[in-house]
Design a protein around this motif. Structure first.
Motif, PDB file in Angstrom:
ATOM      1  N   VAL A  10       0.834  -1.197   0.000  1.00 21.20           N
ATOM      2  CA  VAL A  10       0.000   0.000   0.000  1.00 21.20           C
ATOM      3  C   VAL A  10       0.867   1.244   0.000  1.00 21.20           C
ATOM      4  O   VAL A  10       0.595   2.208  -0.705  1.00 21.20           O
ATOM      5  CB  VAL A  10      -0.976   0.001   1.200  1.00 21.20           C
ATOM      6  N   LEU A  11       1.955   1.230   0.776  1.00 23.94           N
ATOM      7  CA  LEU A  11       2.867   2.359   0.764  1.00 23.94           C
ATOM      8  C   LEU A  11       3.425   2.555  -0.638  1.00 23.94           C
ATOM      9  O   LEU A  11       3.537   3.673  -1.114  1.00 23.94           O
ATOM     10  CB  LEU A  11       3.997   2.170   1.772  1.00 23.94           C
ATOM     11  N   ALA A  12       3.737   1.466  -1.314  1.00 26.22           N
ATOM     12  CA  ALA A  12       4.241   1.571  -2.683  1.00 26.22           C
ATOM     13  C   ALA A  12       3.215   2.236  -3.583  1.00 26.22           C
ATOM     14  O   ALA A  12       3.554   3.091  -4.402  1.00 26.22           O
ATOM     15  CB  ALA A  12       4.607   0.186  -3.223  1.00 26.22           C
ATOM     16  N   GLY A  22       6.042  14.426 -10.234  1.00 21.28           N
ATOM     17  CA  GLY A  22       7.429  14.680 -10.614  1.00 21.28           C
ATOM     18  C   GLY A  22       8.200  15.456  -9.580  1.00 21.28           C
ATOM     19  O   GLY A  22       7.803  15.595  -8.445  1.00 21.28           O
ATOM     20  N   GLY A  23       9.339  15.963 -10.004  1.00 21.34           N
ATOM     21  CA  GLY A  23      10.247  16.655  -9.103  1.00 21.34           C
ATOM     22  C   GLY A  23      11.616  16.032  -9.219  1.00 21.34           C
ATOM     23  O   GLY A  23      11.819  15.093  -9.963  1.00 21.34           O
ATOM     24  N   GLY A  24      12.554  16.546  -8.463  1.00 24.60           N
ATOM     25  CA  GLY A  24      13.896  15.989  -8.471  1.00 24.60           C
ATOM     26  C   GLY A  24      13.891  14.606  -7.871  1.00 24.60           C
ATOM     27  O   GLY A  24      12.939  14.194  -7.241  1.00 24.60           O
ATOM     28  N   SER A  25      14.985  13.879  -8.069  1.00 25.53           N
ATOM     29  CA  SER A  25      14.974  12.528  -7.539  1.00 25.53           C
ATOM     30  C   SER A  25      16.338  12.125  -7.020  1.00 25.53           C
ATOM     31  O   SER A  25      17.363  12.553  -7.518  1.00 25.53           O
ATOM     32  CB  SER A  25      14.525  11.537  -8.605  1.00 25.53           C
ATOM     33  N   LEU A  26      16.297  11.320  -5.993  1.00 25.63           N
ATOM     34  CA  LEU A  26      17.489  10.663  -5.489  1.00 25.63           C
ATOM     35  C   LEU A  26      17.541   9.258  -6.051  1.00 25.63           C
ATOM     36  O   LEU A  26      18.588   8.746  -6.399  1.00 25.63           O
ATOM     37  CB  LEU A  26      17.451  10.625  -3.955  1.00 25.63           C
ATOM     38  N   LEU A  27      16.393   8.615  -6.135  1.00 26.54           N
ATOM     39  CA  LEU A  27      16.300   7.258  -6.647  1.00 26.54           C
ATOM     40  C   LEU A  27      15.483   7.259  -7.920  1.00 26.54           C
ATOM     41  O   LEU A  27      14.398   7.815  -7.960  1.00 26.54           O
ATOM     42  CB  LEU A  27      15.626   6.341  -5.621  1.00 26.54           C
ATOM     43  N   THR A 111      12.921  -0.388  -8.480  1.00 28.85           N
ATOM     44  CA  THR A 111      13.755  -0.236  -7.296  1.00 28.85           C
ATOM     45  C   THR A 111      13.128  -0.976  -6.130  1.00 28.85           C
ATOM     46  O   THR A 111      11.991  -0.717  -5.775  1.00 28.85           O
ATOM     47  CB  THR A 111      13.903   1.255  -6.929  1.00 28.85           C
ATOM     48  N   ASP A 112      13.889  -1.908  -5.544  1.00 27.17           N
ATOM     49  CA  ASP A 112      13.426  -2.644  -4.365  1.00 27.17           C
ATOM     50  C   ASP A 112      13.953  -1.931  -3.127  1.00 27.17           C
ATOM     51  O   ASP A 112      15.156  -1.861  -2.910  1.00 27.17           O
ATOM     52  CB  ASP A 112      13.939  -4.081  -4.408  1.00 27.17           C
ATOM     53  N   LEU A 113      13.062  -1.386  -2.327  1.00 31.13           N
ATOM     54  CA  LEU A 113      13.446  -0.649  -1.127  1.00 31.13           C
ATOM     55  C   LEU A 113      13.117  -1.413   0.154  1.00 31.13           C
ATOM     56  O   LEU A 113      13.009  -0.828   1.220  1.00 31.13           O
ATOM     57  CB  LEU A 113      12.747   0.714  -1.116  1.00 31.13           C
ATOM     58  N   THR A 114      12.993  -2.736   0.052  1.00 33.76           N
ATOM     59  CA  THR A 114      12.707  -3.554   1.226  1.00 33.76           C
ATOM     60  C   THR A 114      13.756  -3.308   2.303  1.00 33.76           C
ATOM     61  O   THR A 114      14.949  -3.335   2.042  1.00 33.76           O
ATOM     62  CB  THR A 114      12.689  -5.046   0.846  1.00 33.76           C
ATOM     63  N   VAL A 127       7.547   2.902  -9.945  1.00 35.68           N
ATOM     64  CA  VAL A 127       7.075   1.792  -9.125  1.00 35.68           C
ATOM     65  C   VAL A 127       8.193   1.361  -8.196  1.00 35.68           C
ATOM     66  O   VAL A 127       9.323   1.119  -8.627  1.00 35.68           O
ATOM     67  CB  VAL A 127       6.635   0.599 -10.002  1.00 35.68           C
ATOM     68  N   TYR A 128       7.884   1.265  -6.912  1.00 30.16           N
ATOM     69  CA  TYR A 128       8.831   0.818  -5.892  1.00 30.16           C
ATOM     70  C   TYR A 128       8.262  -0.418  -5.228  1.00 30.16           C
ATOM     71  O   TYR A 128       7.053  -0.584  -5.134  1.00 30.16           O
ATOM     72  CB  TYR A 128       9.069   1.927  -4.860  1.00 30.16           C
ATOM     73  N   HIS A 129       9.147  -1.287  -4.773  1.00 34.59           N
ATOM     74  CA  HIS A 129       8.720  -2.560  -4.206  1.00 34.59           C
ATOM     75  C   HIS A 129       9.158  -2.670  -2.753  1.00 34.59           C
ATOM     76  O   HIS A 129      10.282  -2.305  -2.418  1.00 34.59           O
ATOM     77  CB  HIS A 129       9.353  -3.705  -5.013  1.00 34.59           C
ATOM     78  N   PHE A 130       8.251  -3.174  -1.902  1.00 35.49           N
ATOM     79  CA  PHE A 130       8.545  -3.443  -0.496  1.00 35.49           C
ATOM     80  C   PHE A 130       7.960  -4.813  -0.184  1.00 35.49           C
ATOM     81  O   PHE A 130       6.770  -5.006  -0.333  1.00 35.49           O
ATOM     82  CB  PHE A 130       7.881  -2.413   0.426  1.00 35.49           C
TER      83      PHE A 130
END
Length: 141
Positions: A10-12, A22-27, A111-114, A127-130
């Motif tokens: 759900v957080l993803a 949008g906006g700047g990004s680190l990842l 990107t897997d941020l688990t 899309v990010y994965h946890f």
């Protein structure tokens, strides 16, 4: 803020929808079409069993929990929205998040941020994965 027993998927979904502007990004993340959140779009946090806040968190949006009812750490934290705890609005938001999750789950995570602490990160649209719970101990942009 630490959200224990929080729905990682759900957080993803919420990250995907929230940062789609949008906006700047680190990842970096793969380009993805943000899912439609419907009634869940107004929620800063929505979970199914427990929400635990451990600091002076400010949530800009609604706080939803259902079917569980265990919310701790508020008023230490502040909700700049409406709390919906085990009510009809939380139930509908859970349904809408499920539909949005199915949409995002069909997209390939880039990107897997688990296990990551998301505090201090700036995430780009995608899309990010946890696969488990996640911590936020600072500002997440």
């Amino acid at each position: 803020m630490s959200l224990k027993k929080f729905w990682g998927p759900v957080l993803a979904i919420l990250l995907l929808a929230t940062i789609a502007g949008g906006g700047g990004s680190l990842l970096g993340a793969s380009a993805a079409a943000p899912p439609t959140l419907a009634s869940a779009a107004t929620y800063a946090v929505i979970a199914s069993s427990t929400i635990t806040n451990t600091g002076p968190t400010v949530l800009t949006g609604d706080l939803g929990l259902g079917p569980g009812t265990a919310v701790t750490g508020f008023p230490l934290g502040t909700v700049l929205g409406t709390p919906h705890i085990a009510d009809a609005a939380a139930a509908q938001a859970q349904i809408d998040v499920g539909i949005a999750y199915d949409n995002a789950a069909a997209q390939t995570p880039f990107t897997d941020l688990t296990g990551a602490d998301l505090g201090g990160l700036t995430l780009s649209p995608g899309v990010y994965h946890f696969s488990s719970s996640v911590g936020i101990t600072g500002t997440l942009t």
